[in-house]
Design a protein around this motif. Structure first.
Motif, short mmCIF file in Angstrom:
data_model
loop_
_atom_site.label_atom_id
_atom_site.label_comp_id
_atom_site.label_asym_id
_atom_site.label_seq_id
_atom_site.Cartn_x
_atom_site.Cartn_y
_atom_site.Cartn_z
N ALA A 141 0.85 -1.18 0.00
CA ALA A 141 0.00 0.00 0.00
C ALA A 141 0.89 1.25 0.00
CB ALA A 141 -0.90 -0.01 1.24
N PRO A 142 0.38 2.37 -0.45
CA PRO A 142 1.18 3.61 -0.47
C PRO A 142 1.75 3.93 0.90
CG PRO A 142 -0.84 3.90 -1.70
CD PRO A 142 -0.96 2.58 -1.03
N GLY A 143 3.05 4.17 0.95
CA GLY A 143 3.70 4.54 2.19
C GLY A 143 3.95 3.41 3.14
N LYS A 144 3.67 2.19 2.72
CA LYS A 144 3.86 1.04 3.60
C LYS A 144 4.82 0.05 2.96
CE LYS A 144 -0.58 1.26 5.99
NZ LYS A 144 -1.78 0.48 6.43
N GLU A 145 5.35 -0.84 3.79
CA GLU A 145 6.24 -1.87 3.29
C GLU A 145 5.43 -2.99 2.63
OE1 GLU A 145 9.89 -1.44 6.54
OE2 GLU A 145 8.76 -3.29 6.38
N ARG A 146 6.10 -3.68 1.73
CA ARG A 146 5.46 -4.84 1.11
C ARG A 146 5.25 -5.92 2.16
NH1 ARG A 146 7.66 -6.79 -4.69
NH2 ARG A 146 7.39 -4.53 -4.94
N GLU A 147 4.08 -6.53 2.12
CA GLU A 147 3.76 -7.56 3.11
C GLU A 147 3.25 -8.82 2.42
OE1 GLU A 147 0.50 -6.64 5.70
OE2 GLU A 147 -0.79 -5.95 4.08
N GLY A 148 3.50 -9.94 3.04
CA GLY A 148 3.00 -11.20 2.52
C GLY A 148 1.51 -11.34 2.77
N VAL A 149 0.78 -11.79 1.78
CA VAL A 149 -0.66 -11.97 1.89
C VAL A 149 -1.01 -13.44 2.01
CG1 VAL A 149 -2.89 -11.63 0.75
CG2 VAL A 149 -1.11 -9.86 0.60
N SER A 150 -0.53 -14.22 1.05
CA SER A 150 -0.86 -15.64 1.04
C SER A 150 0.10 -16.36 0.12
CB SER A 150 -2.30 -15.85 0.55
OG SER A 150 -2.63 -17.23 0.54
N CYS A 151 0.37 -17.63 0.44
CA CYS A 151 1.19 -18.43 -0.45
C CYS A 151 0.78 -19.89 -0.30
CB CYS A 151 2.67 -18.25 -0.21
SG CYS A 151 3.25 -18.90 1.35
N ILE A 152 1.19 -20.68 -1.28
CA ILE A 152 0.91 -22.11 -1.28
C ILE A 152 2.16 -22.84 -1.73
CG2 ILE A 152 -0.08 -21.98 -3.61
CD1 ILE A 152 -2.04 -24.22 -2.71
N SER A 153 2.45 -23.93 -1.06
CA SER A 153 3.65 -24.69 -1.41
C SER A 153 3.31 -25.77 -2.41
CB SER A 153 4.29 -25.29 -0.15
OG SER A 153 3.42 -26.24 0.43
N ASP A 154 4.23 -25.98 -3.33
CA ASP A 154 4.04 -26.98 -4.36
C ASP A 154 4.23 -28.39 -3.84
OD1 ASP A 154 4.17 -28.02 -7.23
OD2 ASP A 154 6.17 -28.51 -6.48
N TRP A 155 5.11 -28.58 -2.84
CA TRP A 155 5.47 -29.94 -2.44
C TRP A 155 4.45 -30.60 -1.52
CZ3 TRP A 155 7.97 -25.45 -1.22
CH2 TRP A 155 7.95 -25.05 0.11
N ASP A 156 3.69 -29.83 -0.75
CA ASP A 156 2.69 -30.47 0.11
C ASP A 156 1.35 -29.75 0.12
OD1 ASP A 156 3.89 -29.32 3.38
OD2 ASP A 156 3.15 -28.24 1.62
N ILE B 88 -6.38 -18.91 -1.60
CA ILE B 88 -5.38 -19.13 -2.65
C ILE B 88 -5.58 -20.52 -3.23
CG2 ILE B 88 -3.60 -20.04 -1.09
CD1 ILE B 88 -1.56 -18.41 -2.80
N SER B 89 -5.37 -20.63 -4.53
CA SER B 89 -5.49 -21.92 -5.20
C SER B 89 -4.60 -21.92 -6.43
CB SER B 89 -6.94 -22.20 -5.59
OG SER B 89 -7.41 -21.24 -6.51
N THR B 90 -4.37 -23.11 -6.96
CA THR B 90 -3.53 -23.23 -8.14
C THR B 90 -4.18 -24.14 -9.17
OG1 THR B 90 -2.30 -25.07 -7.15
CG2 THR B 90 -1.37 -22.87 -6.89
N ASP B 91 -3.83 -23.92 -10.39
CA ASP B 91 -4.16 -24.80 -11.51
C ASP B 91 -2.83 -25.18 -12.13
OD1 ASP B 91 -4.79 -26.00 -13.93
OD2 ASP B 91 -6.57 -24.73 -14.23
N ASN B 92 -2.31 -26.33 -11.75
CA ASN B 92 -0.97 -26.71 -12.19
C ASN B 92 -0.90 -26.90 -13.70
OD1 ASN B 92 0.07 -26.61 -9.60
ND2 ASN B 92 -0.43 -28.75 -9.18
N ALA B 93 -1.98 -27.34 -14.29
CA ALA B 93 -1.99 -27.53 -15.74
C ALA B 93 -1.79 -26.21 -16.47
CB ALA B 93 -3.29 -28.19 -16.17
N LYS B 94 -2.22 -25.13 -15.84
CA LYS B 94 -2.10 -23.81 -16.45
C LYS B 94 -0.97 -22.99 -15.84
CE LYS B 94 -7.03 -23.48 -17.58
NZ LYS B 94 -8.27 -22.68 -17.42
N ASN B 95 -0.24 -23.59 -14.87
CA ASN B 95 0.82 -22.85 -14.17
C ASN B 95 0.30 -21.53 -13.64
OD1 ASN B 95 2.74 -24.82 -14.48
ND2 ASN B 95 3.73 -23.86 -16.22
N THR B 96 -0.87 -21.58 -13.05
CA THR B 96 -1.54 -20.36 -12.61
C THR B 96 -1.90 -20.46 -11.13
OG1 THR B 96 -2.46 -20.00 -14.81
CG2 THR B 96 -3.51 -18.83 -12.99
#
Length: 118
Positions: free
Chosen positions: A40-55, A70-78
């Motif tokens: 956000a303006p004037g703020k530091e970058r912060e983590g929102v969400s992530c997902i690990s590929d291995w588990d 958060i979700s992934t479509d591995n077939a689409k690399n998205t």
């Protein structure tokens, strides 16, 4: 070259929803985590969400837990970020990020603007 193409940002009223997408291309490492940060303006970058590929484990910032998914479509690399019950404080530029599990590779997308009006 690794490329991350983010899209889906926009202007929405408080309480509304958006879905961000990030298409990843050009990476060759097998195990990685992919997700979203925001700044956000004037703020530091912060983590929102992530997902690990291995588990498939996920992480959510306390400020978005229960509202974002958060979700992934591995077939689409998205990777997707479904954002519901948006608040004005969610207004930020959202960046896609991919990081290799074992190694130093760490890549960023170009960012997509999310603006939530009150």
């Amino acid at each position: 070259d690794v490329q991350l193409q983010a899209s889906g940002g926009g202007l929405v009223q408080a309480g509304g929803s958006l879905r961000l997408s990030c298409v990843a291309a050009g990476f060759t490492f097998d195990e990685y985590a992919i997700g979203w940060f925001r700044q956000a303006p004037g703020k530091e970058r912060e983590g929102v969400s992530c997902i690990s590929d291995w588990d498939g484990s996920t992480y959510y910032s306390p400020s978005v837990k229960g509202r974002f998914t958060i979700s992934t479509d591995n077939a689409k690399n998205t990777v997707y970020l479904q954002m519901n019950s948006l608040k004005p404080e969610d207004t930020a530029v959202y960046y896609c990020n991919i990081v290799r599990r074992w190694g130093t590779e760490n890549y960023w997308g170009q960012g997509t603007q999310v603006t939530v009006s009150s």
